[in-house]
Design a protein around this motif. Structure first.
Motif, mmCIF file in Angstrom:
data_model
loop_
_atom_site.group_PDB
_atom_site.id
_atom_site.type_symbol
_atom_site.label_atom_id
_atom_site.label_comp_id
_atom_site.label_asym_id
_atom_site.label_seq_id
_atom_site.Cartn_x
_atom_site.Cartn_y
_atom_site.Cartn_z
ATOM 1 N N THR A 123 -7.645 -2.103 -1.945
ATOM 2 C CA THR A 123 -6.439 -1.317 -2.213
ATOM 3 C C THR A 123 -6.551 -0.671 -3.577
ATOM 4 O OG1 THR A 123 -5.052 -2.759 -0.849
ATOM 5 C CG2 THR A 123 -3.945 -1.415 -2.508
ATOM 6 N N ASN A 124 -6.237 0.613 -3.649
ATOM 7 C CA ASN A 124 -6.264 1.323 -4.926
ATOM 8 C C ASN A 124 -4.841 1.444 -5.492
ATOM 9 O OD1 ASN A 124 -9.143 1.759 -5.063
ATOM 10 N ND2 ASN A 124 -8.888 3.179 -3.356
ATOM 11 N N GLN A 125 -4.598 2.421 -6.376
ATOM 12 C CA GLN A 125 -3.324 2.452 -7.086
ATOM 13 C C GLN A 125 -2.152 2.683 -6.135
ATOM 14 O OE1 GLN A 125 -2.422 1.488 -10.034
ATOM 15 N NE2 GLN A 125 -0.320 1.967 -9.461
ATOM 16 N N MET A 126 -1.274 1.694 -6.060
ATOM 17 C CA MET A 126 -0.190 1.679 -5.074
ATOM 18 C C MET A 126 1.110 2.208 -5.659
ATOM 19 S SD MET A 126 0.107 -2.439 -5.271
ATOM 20 C CE MET A 126 -1.397 -2.720 -6.189
ATOM 21 N N ALA A 127 2.107 2.380 -4.767
ATOM 22 C CA ALA A 127 3.425 2.847 -5.181
ATOM 23 C C ALA A 127 4.492 2.202 -4.307
ATOM 24 C CB ALA A 127 3.517 4.377 -5.073
ATOM 25 N N PHE A 128 5.637 1.890 -4.916
ATOM 26 C CA PHE A 128 6.777 1.346 -4.192
ATOM 27 C C PHE A 128 7.712 2.467 -3.753
ATOM 28 C CE2 PHE A 128 5.517 -2.575 -6.236
ATOM 29 C CZ PHE A 128 5.950 -3.574 -5.360
ATOM 30 N N CYS A 129 8.469 2.214 -2.678
ATOM 31 C CA CYS A 129 9.599 3.091 -2.373
ATOM 32 C C CYS A 129 10.717 2.705 -3.334
ATOM 33 C CB CYS A 129 10.043 2.952 -0.913
ATOM 34 S SG CYS A 129 10.969 1.448 -0.561
ATOM 35 N N TRP A 130 11.731 3.568 -3.482
ATOM 36 C CA TRP A 130 12.744 3.340 -4.508
ATOM 37 C C TRP A 130 13.684 2.190 -4.174
ATOM 38 C CZ3 TRP A 130 10.597 4.953 -8.409
ATOM 39 C CH2 TRP A 130 9.953 6.189 -8.479
ATOM 40 N N SER A 131 13.760 1.767 -2.932
ATOM 41 C CA SER A 131 14.561 0.593 -2.592
ATOM 42 C C SER A 131 13.808 -0.700 -2.873
ATOM 43 C CB SER A 131 14.959 0.624 -1.113
ATOM 44 O OG SER A 131 13.824 0.389 -0.280
ATOM 45 N N GLY A 132 12.486 -0.602 -3.027
ATOM 46 C CA GLY A 132 11.660 -1.771 -3.246
ATOM 47 C C GLY A 132 11.348 -2.546 -1.989
ATOM 48 N N GLN A 133 11.741 -2.026 -0.821
ATOM 49 C CA GLN A 133 11.549 -2.751 0.425
ATOM 50 C C GLN A 133 10.212 -2.455 1.090
ATOM 51 O OE1 GLN A 133 15.021 -1.682 2.700
ATOM 52 N NE2 GLN A 133 16.324 -3.144 1.629
ATOM 53 N N LYS A 134 9.520 -1.430 0.618
ATOM 54 C CA LYS A 134 8.186 -1.157 1.150
ATOM 55 C C LYS A 134 7.291 -0.650 0.041
ATOM 56 C CE LYS A 134 9.578 3.291 3.248
ATOM 57 N NZ LYS A 134 11.023 3.109 3.404
ATOM 58 N N VAL A 135 5.989 -0.795 0.297
ATOM 59 C CA VAL A 135 4.994 -0.388 -0.682
ATOM 60 C C VAL A 135 3.895 0.388 0.038
ATOM 61 C CG1 VAL A 135 3.729 -2.566 -0.471
ATOM 62 C CG2 VAL A 135 3.520 -1.213 -2.563
ATOM 63 N N PHE A 136 3.370 1.394 -0.624
ATOM 64 C CA PHE A 136 2.339 2.265 -0.069
ATOM 65 C C PHE A 136 0.996 1.881 -0.692
ATOM 66 C CE2 PHE A 136 6.345 4.608 -0.464
ATOM 67 C CZ PHE A 136 6.623 4.834 0.879
ATOM 68 N N LEU A 137 0.045 1.503 0.159
ATOM 69 C CA LEU A 137 -1.243 0.997 -0.308
ATOM 70 C C LEU A 137 -2.369 1.950 0.073
ATOM 71 C CD1 LEU A 137 -0.989 -2.791 0.653
ATOM 72 C CD2 LEU A 137 -0.265 -1.686 -1.456
ATOM 73 N N PRO A 138 -2.891 2.730 -0.869
ATOM 74 C CA PRO A 138 -4.060 3.579 -0.583
ATOM 75 C C PRO A 138 -5.300 2.708 -0.399
ATOM 76 C CG PRO A 138 -2.904 4.250 -2.597
ATOM 77 C CD PRO A 138 -2.402 2.903 -2.238
ATOM 78 N N THR A 139 -6.163 3.083 0.540
ATOM 79 C CA THR A 139 -7.329 2.255 0.839
ATOM 80 C C THR A 139 -8.638 3.002 0.627
ATOM 81 O OG1 THR A 139 -7.587 2.847 3.175
ATOM 82 C CG2 THR A 139 -5.935 1.172 2.651
ATOM 83 N N ARG A 140 -9.684 2.221 0.550
ATOM 84 C CA ARG A 140 -11.025 2.772 0.383
ATOM 85 C C ARG A 140 -11.441 3.599 1.587
ATOM 86 N NH1 ARG A 140 -14.827 -1.961 -0.645
ATOM 87 N NH2 ARG A 140 -14.431 -2.250 1.583
ATOM 88 N N GLU A 141 -10.796 3.370 2.728
ATOM 89 C CA GLU A 141 -11.139 4.102 3.947
ATOM 90 C C GLU A 141 -10.466 5.478 4.020
ATOM 91 O OE1 GLU A 141 -9.966 1.332 6.924
ATOM 92 O OE2 GLU A 141 -11.846 0.196 6.815
ATOM 93 N N GLY A 142 -9.653 5.831 3.023
ATOM 94 C CA GLY A 142 -9.025 7.143 2.982
ATOM 95 C C GLY A 142 -7.616 7.197 3.530
ATOM 96 N N SER A 143 -7.119 6.080 4.050
ATOM 97 C CA SER A 143 -5.772 6.046 4.622
ATOM 98 C C SER A 143 -4.799 5.341 3.682
ATOM 99 C CB SER A 143 -5.795 5.332 5.976
ATOM 100 O OG SER A 143 -6.281 4.015 5.825
ATOM 101 N N VAL A 144 -3.511 5.359 4.053
ATOM 102 C CA VAL A 144 -2.470 4.673 3.293
ATOM 103 C C VAL A 144 -1.724 3.738 4.230
ATOM 104 C CG1 VAL A 144 -0.363 4.938 1.921
ATOM 105 C CG2 VAL A 144 -2.202 6.628 1.710
ATOM 106 N N ARG A 145 -1.645 2.469 3.861
ATOM 107 C CA ARG A 145 -0.870 1.496 4.621
ATOM 108 C C ARG A 145 0.572 1.488 4.107
ATOM 109 N NH1 ARG A 145 -3.193 -4.266 5.053
ATOM 110 N NH2 ARG A 145 -2.263 -4.115 7.135
ATOM 111 N N ILE A 146 1.532 1.341 5.019
ATOM 112 C CA ILE A 146 2.956 1.249 4.652
ATOM 113 C C ILE A 146 3.427 -0.151 5.032
ATOM 114 C CG2 ILE A 146 5.255 2.237 4.933
ATOM 115 C CD1 ILE A 146 3.918 4.819 5.863
#
Length: 341
Positions: free
Chosen positions: A171-194
């Motif tokens: 996982t690379n540099q991640m970001a939270f949604c503003w509610s804090g209930q989900k997080v966005f995880l960029p991956t080495r494979e080029g996709s983003v997990r939610i």
């Protein structure tokens, strides 16, 4: 005493370049650090503003952690925080506490600082080859990650890891949604997990049958190479991602469709930052020169800031049109009036 903040206002894309064109960037330098070799273009790794926009923190590969007053560029008005024994990969202020700073070094050490007293108020060790860090929006916890795919939930008041998670891919540099209930995880494979937070379970799934050997988890297909960073706009309308393919993508957060891409950058996109109003976005890369500012609603390039070299770290101020960035290893800020009385 914190500087008096001017009222917020938004610039139209027609006026943006006219406003910034005459402005010159202000360097913030520590001559002693530059003499020691801190002037290489890779030395400054991370930049962060505090919530009021009255302080800027910088972390460097030479282990230097410094907090600057943006209106007083002389190094004697800055604060150096000493204690890290390895390259500082990430710095981030608590989003709800103006004087609480967190720093992450590549030897797996996270430190929490009270920048008013220069005191390290908490420390967490043993995170491996760490490189990513993000605060939850309420400031009560953080996520840190290492290059082995491990994620760690941390508390600013607890000296041990709260919880750890093993990801199937780095996982690379991640970001939270503003509610804090989900997080966005960029991956080495080029996709983003939610994923949900804090349990880190996939939130979205495909609404059709998939091959039994494949996962039904919905992924944002962001880049053709490693996805290196993600940033949510202050309005929550767009999620921006940056990749090793030199591209920046903007996803609409309602339907998760990529609305537009920015292809003018050179080299891997290592950092992304939106203006406080979400109207403009800029990306930082470890190659090339210049910073292209894009209008988020149209994808138009509205202005290019000239730089001497690559700008790996970029950060718009949270309250004003001040852009902080690394250039040849030092901090520069454009927009701030250091001569204002």
């Amino acid at each position: 005493m914190a500087p008096l903040l001017r009222p917020r206002y938004s610039l139209s894309k027609e006026k943006f370049s006219g406003y910034f064109g005459p402005l010159k960037s202000q360097p913030y330098t520590d001559a002693a650090s530059t003499t020691r070799g801190g002037g290489s273009h890779q030395s400054l790794r991370s930049i962060a503003w505090n919530p009021l926009g009255s302080l800027v923190a910088t972390g460097a590969s030479d282990k230097t952690l410094r907090v600057w007053n943006p209106e007083k560029p002389n190094v004697r008005f800055s604060t150096e925080l000493k204690g890290h024994a390895a390259s500082i990969e990430k710095v981030a202020f608590n989003p709800v506490k103006d004087a609480e700073l967190c720093s992450l070094s590549s030897d797996g050490v996270v430190k929490f600082w009270d920048v008013r007293t220069k005191a390290c108020v908490n420390e967490v060790k043993g995170l491996g080859n760490a490189h990513t860090l993000a605060w939850a929006p309420d400031g009560s916890s953080l996520l840190a990650g290492n290059r082995s795919g491990e994620l760690f939930q941390l508390s600013p008041t607890q000296a041990t890891v709260v919880a750890s998670y093993s990801q199937p891919v780095e996982t690379n540099q991640m970001a939270f949604c503003w509610s804090g209930q989900k997080v966005f995880l960029p991956t080495r494979e080029g996709s983003v997990r939610i994923l949900s937070y804090p349990d880190l379970e996939p939130l979205l799934h495909y609404n059709y049958e998939v091959d039994p050997e494949e996962s039904s988890e919905f992924l944002l297909k962001a880049h053709t190479a490693s996805c290196l960073t993600a940033e949510l706009s202050p309005t929550g309308r767009y999620l921006a991602t940056g990749g090793a393919d030199s591209m920046m993508a903007l996803f609409d957060t309602k339907d998760w469709v990529c609305q537009r891409t920015v292809s003018s950058m050179v080299g891997p996109v290592k950092s992304i930052s939106f203006t406080f109003d979400g109207s403009y976005v800029v990306g930082g890369s470890e190659e090339g020169a210049g910073l292209d500012v894009t209008h988020t609603e149209t994808g138009e390039q509205v202005h290019t800031f000239k730089t001497a070299g690559p700008c790996e770290a970029v950060a718009w101020a949270p309250t004003r049109y001040f852009l902080a960035y690394s250039d040849l290893g030092i901090l520069r800020i454009v927009g701030v009036d250091t001569d204002r009385k």
